[in-house]
Design an enzyme around this catalytic site. Structure first.
Site, PDB file in Angstrom:
ATOM      1  N   ASN A   7       0.871  -1.174   0.000  1.00  0.00           N
ATOM      2  CA  ASN A   7       0.000   0.000   0.000  1.00  0.00           C
ATOM      3  C   ASN A   7       0.910   1.226   0.000  1.00  0.00           C
ATOM      4  O   ASN A   7       1.445   1.605   1.033  1.00  0.00           O
ATOM      5  CB  ASN A   7      -0.880  -0.044   1.264  1.00  0.00           C
ATOM      6  CG  ASN A   7      -1.913   1.066   1.286  1.00  0.00           C
ATOM      7  OD1 ASN A   7      -1.864   1.987   0.477  1.00  0.00           O
ATOM      8  ND2 ASN A   7      -2.837   0.976   2.226  1.00  0.00           N
ATOM      9  N   LYS A  14       3.410   0.753   3.070  1.00  0.00           N
ATOM     10  CA  LYS A  14       3.019  -0.277   4.037  1.00  0.00           C
ATOM     11  C   LYS A  14       3.099  -1.621   3.336  1.00  0.00           C
ATOM     12  O   LYS A  14       2.700  -1.720   2.177  1.00  0.00           O
ATOM     13  CB  LYS A  14       1.564  -0.026   4.446  1.00  0.00           C
ATOM     14  CG  LYS A  14       1.376   0.101   5.943  1.00  0.00           C
ATOM     15  CD  LYS A  14       0.114   0.798   6.324  1.00  0.00           C
ATOM     16  CE  LYS A  14      -1.153   0.033   6.336  1.00  0.00           C
ATOM     17  NZ  LYS A  14      -2.290   0.836   6.789  1.00  0.00           N
ATOM     18  N   ARG A  78      -2.643  -2.188  -3.399  1.00  0.00           N
ATOM     19  CA  ARG A  78      -3.885  -1.446  -3.179  1.00  0.00           C
ATOM     20  C   ARG A  78      -3.794  -0.192  -4.038  1.00  0.00           C
ATOM     21  O   ARG A  78      -2.916   0.641  -3.834  1.00  0.00           O
ATOM     22  CB  ARG A  78      -4.007  -1.060  -1.707  1.00  0.00           C
ATOM     23  CG  ARG A  78      -5.162  -0.145  -1.450  1.00  0.00           C
ATOM     24  CD  ARG A  78      -5.326   0.133   0.033  1.00  0.00           C
ATOM     25  NE  ARG A  78      -6.568   0.830   0.246  1.00  0.00           N
ATOM     26  CZ  ARG A  78      -6.639   2.102   0.627  1.00  0.00           C
ATOM     27  NH1 ARG A  78      -5.544   2.800   0.839  1.00  0.00           N
ATOM     28  NH2 ARG A  78      -7.813   2.672   0.800  1.00  0.00           N
ATOM     29  N   HIS A 167     -13.295   2.453  -0.447  1.00  0.00           N
ATOM     30  CA  HIS A 167     -13.358   1.369   0.557  1.00  0.00           C
ATOM     31  C   HIS A 167     -13.963   0.090  -0.032  1.00  0.00           C
ATOM     32  O   HIS A 167     -14.460  -0.756   0.697  1.00  0.00           O
ATOM     33  CB  HIS A 167     -14.248   1.749   1.769  1.00  0.00           C
ATOM     34  CG  HIS A 167     -13.657   2.755   2.696  1.00  0.00           C
ATOM     35  ND1 HIS A 167     -14.455   3.601   3.462  1.00  0.00           N
ATOM     36  CD2 HIS A 167     -12.383   3.053   3.006  1.00  0.00           C
ATOM     37  CE1 HIS A 167     -13.680   4.376   4.192  1.00  0.00           C
ATOM     38  NE2 HIS A 167     -12.416   4.076   3.939  1.00  0.00           N
ATOM     39  N   GLY A 199     -11.407   7.179   8.119  1.00  0.00           N
ATOM     40  CA  GLY A 199     -12.286   7.454   6.976  1.00  0.00           C
ATOM     41  C   GLY A 199     -13.497   6.549   7.138  1.00  0.00           C
ATOM     42  O   GLY A 199     -13.375   5.449   7.664  1.00  0.00           O
ATOM     43  N   ARG A 228     -12.781  14.545   8.234  1.00  0.00           N
ATOM     44  CA  ARG A 228     -13.491  15.029   7.048  1.00  0.00           C
ATOM     45  C   ARG A 228     -14.933  15.393   7.397  1.00  0.00           C
ATOM     46  O   ARG A 228     -15.575  14.700   8.189  1.00  0.00           O
ATOM     47  CB  ARG A 228     -13.515  13.964   5.947  1.00  0.00           C
ATOM     48  CG  ARG A 228     -12.154  13.616   5.388  1.00  0.00           C
ATOM     49  CD  ARG A 228     -12.315  12.724   4.155  1.00  0.00           C
ATOM     50  NE  ARG A 228     -11.053  12.155   3.740  1.00  0.00           N
ATOM     51  CZ  ARG A 228     -10.822  10.842   3.664  1.00  0.00           C
ATOM     52  NH1 ARG A 228     -11.766   9.972   3.966  1.00  0.00           N
ATOM     53  NH2 ARG A 228      -9.643  10.410   3.278  1.00  0.00           N
ATOM     54  N   ARG A 270     -12.113   6.968  20.441  1.00  0.00           N
ATOM     55  CA  ARG A 270     -11.974   6.617  21.868  1.00  0.00           C
ATOM     56  C   ARG A 270     -11.956   7.854  22.741  1.00  0.00           C
ATOM     57  O   ARG A 270     -12.655   7.935  23.751  1.00  0.00           O
ATOM     58  CB  ARG A 270     -10.664   5.853  22.095  1.00  0.00           C
ATOM     59  CG  ARG A 270     -10.829   4.377  22.133  1.00  0.00           C
ATOM     60  CD  ARG A 270      -9.491   3.715  22.064  1.00  0.00           C
ATOM     61  NE  ARG A 270      -8.779   4.151  20.845  1.00  0.00           N
ATOM     62  CZ  ARG A 270      -7.807   3.485  20.264  1.00  0.00           C
ATOM     63  NH1 ARG A 270      -7.393   2.367  20.777  1.00  0.00           N
ATOM     64  NH2 ARG A 270      -7.234   3.925  19.169  1.00  0.00           N
ATOM     65  N   GLU A 370      -8.441  -5.714   4.789  1.00  0.00           N
ATOM     66  CA  GLU A 370      -8.216  -5.339   3.384  1.00  0.00           C
ATOM     67  C   GLU A 370      -6.992  -6.042   2.807  1.00  0.00           C
ATOM     68  O   GLU A 370      -7.002  -6.453   1.650  1.00  0.00           O
ATOM     69  CB  GLU A 370      -8.054  -3.820   3.278  1.00  0.00           C
ATOM     70  CG  GLU A 370      -9.387  -3.104   3.435  1.00  0.00           C
ATOM     71  CD  GLU A 370      -9.249  -1.598   3.514  1.00  0.00           C
ATOM     72  OE1 GLU A 370      -8.910  -1.102   4.609  1.00  0.00           O
ATOM     73  OE2 GLU A 370      -9.476  -0.924   2.508  1.00  0.00           O
TER      74      GLU A 370
END
Ligand code: AMP
Length: 388
Positions: A7, A14, A78, A167, A199, A228, A270, A370
């Site tokens: 990714n 990643k 990805r 997504h 997101g 966002r 959290r 994912e």
């Protein structure tokens, strides 16, 4: 079969090495600050790797240190934007790489980085098959009336301005897991999937296919997210522009300073829940706005699919925040939804039902993965490409 899942971001990479058959991660990591200088004047020292090729050398070294000399069978990338062309994962060649590059204007922060990652791998391991798995692909089944914006046609025909949705890899994976949990063939699964991470997006699933989704031309549309805004009256942007805000100012405000961050001063669910429980009125209002907006979307998608057979929560908040799930489902009593408070509070990594037996629609928590979905898709594409 071992698959390297990549990714690439503009300054990060990643990775995971996965054993697809066993469904496990063998090693993983994150390389950051790619090409980020400390001088700020163009000739300062680079803090991290110089470019994606150098980052890949670090990945290679880390994999060797962890796993010796593993035999990688393929790389799965990805890729954020597949535009209108890509409806499923594809084996990458030069033409596909150029097609991904042509979509750069639609995803200027993401697709260029994906292309850098792909080219770096082609150079280092020219014989290793690479597969692109697109975040938009699952939403290619949206009917036109769901993906059209009601603006002059030339905005679509000349600029590609339409709803794409994101997504998709997660929504597709969770759709399959939810159908399995309910003992339904996936093509009989009608439901609403709420992917709630930093997101967030919600998708209407009919017969296992995406028929509407809350993110649009970009990931900004739809739900209130970590930073966002989600939906707002577009005239606000015109108003701000007339008051001297530049496009960059507006972009930063909407993508980085809004959502939970804008309302409560913190984008971590959290912390917002804790603050609200401690009596912080702004945090409580941020939760009310966020849960109300999501409940309205779930109600409308219940209608879009002609009656959902399940409501599914996934991703960081959806999987972990029993408080937020309760806030949302409290607003859905008109649909006959009833959470089991004990089941809702239970922590588990397994897909599970958290509603009562009396609930008209079952509510599920299904952990997303994912990288696993990308590794499985990569393996499937490579196998089908070498089949006789
Ligand atoms: P993601 O983008 O999927 O990693 O999700 C990030 C979001 O999940 C953040 O808002 C986190 O606060 C939230 N999150 C992660 N773990 C928990 C938890 N145990 N309880 C509540 N929220 C959580």
């Amino acid at each position: 079969m071992l698959v390297l899942v990549i990714n690439s971001g503009s300054s990060s990479l990643k990775y995971q090495v996965r054993d697809v058959a066993a469904g496990i991660v063998l090693t993983e990591g994150l390389i950051e600050k790619i090409g980020v200088g400390n001088g700020g004047d163009g000739d300062g020292e680079i803090e991290g790797p110089r470019d994606h090729a150098e980052a890949l050398e670090q990945v290679d070294a880390a994999i060797h240190a962890e796993l010796g000399d593993p035999e990688l069978a393929a790389v799965g990338h990805r890729v954020v934007h597949g535009g209108e062309r890509f409806a499923k994962p594809v084996l990458i060649d030069n033409e596909i790489t150029r097609a991904i590059e042509r979509l750069n204007p639609l995803a200027p922060l993401h697709n260029p980085a994906n292309v850098l990652g792909i080219r770096a791998i082609s150079k280092k391991w020219p014989d290793l098959p690479q597969v692109a798995v697109f975040d938009t692909a699952f939403h290619r089944t949206l009917p036109e009336y769901a993906w059209r914006y009601a603006v002059p046609d030339e905005l679509y025909t000349n600029h590609g301005i339409r709803r794409y949705g994101f997504h998709g890899t997660s929504h597709e994976y969770v759709t399959h897991r939810a159908a399995a949990l309910l003992d339904l063939p996936v093509d009989e699964f009608d439901g609403v999937i709420a992917h709630l991470g930093n997101g967030a997006s919600v998708t209407a699933i009919l017969g296992g296919h995406s028929v509407d989704t809350s993110m649009g031309f970009t990931p900004l549309e739809g739900l209130v997210m970590g930073t966002r805004s989600g939906d707002l009256d577009p005239s606000i942007l015109v108003f701000l522009g007339r008051n001297g805000w530049t496009p960059e100012d507006i972009d930063t405000m909407l993508n980085r300073e809004s959502g939970l961050m804008g309302l409560a001063g913190n984008n971590d669910m959290r912390s917002v829940v804790e603050a609200s429980e401690g009596g912080d009125a702004k945090a409580a209002m941020a939760l009310a706005v966020t849960s109300y907006r999501l409940a309205k979307y779930i109600g409308s998608y219940h209608v879009a699919v002609g009656g959902a057979k399940a409501l599914v929560f996934t991703a960081g908040i959806g999987e972990n925040s029993h408080q937020f799930r309760a806030l949302v489902t409290d607003r859905l009593r008109a649909l006959g939804i009833e959470l089991d408070a004990g089941l809702n509070r239970q922590r588990s990594r397994e897909p599970r039902v958290i509603s009562t037996a009396a609930s008209v629609i079952p509510v599920l928590v299904v952990p997303t993965d994912e990288e696993r979905a990308i590794a499985e898709a990569t393996s499937a594409v490579v196998h089908s490409s070498i089949a006789p």
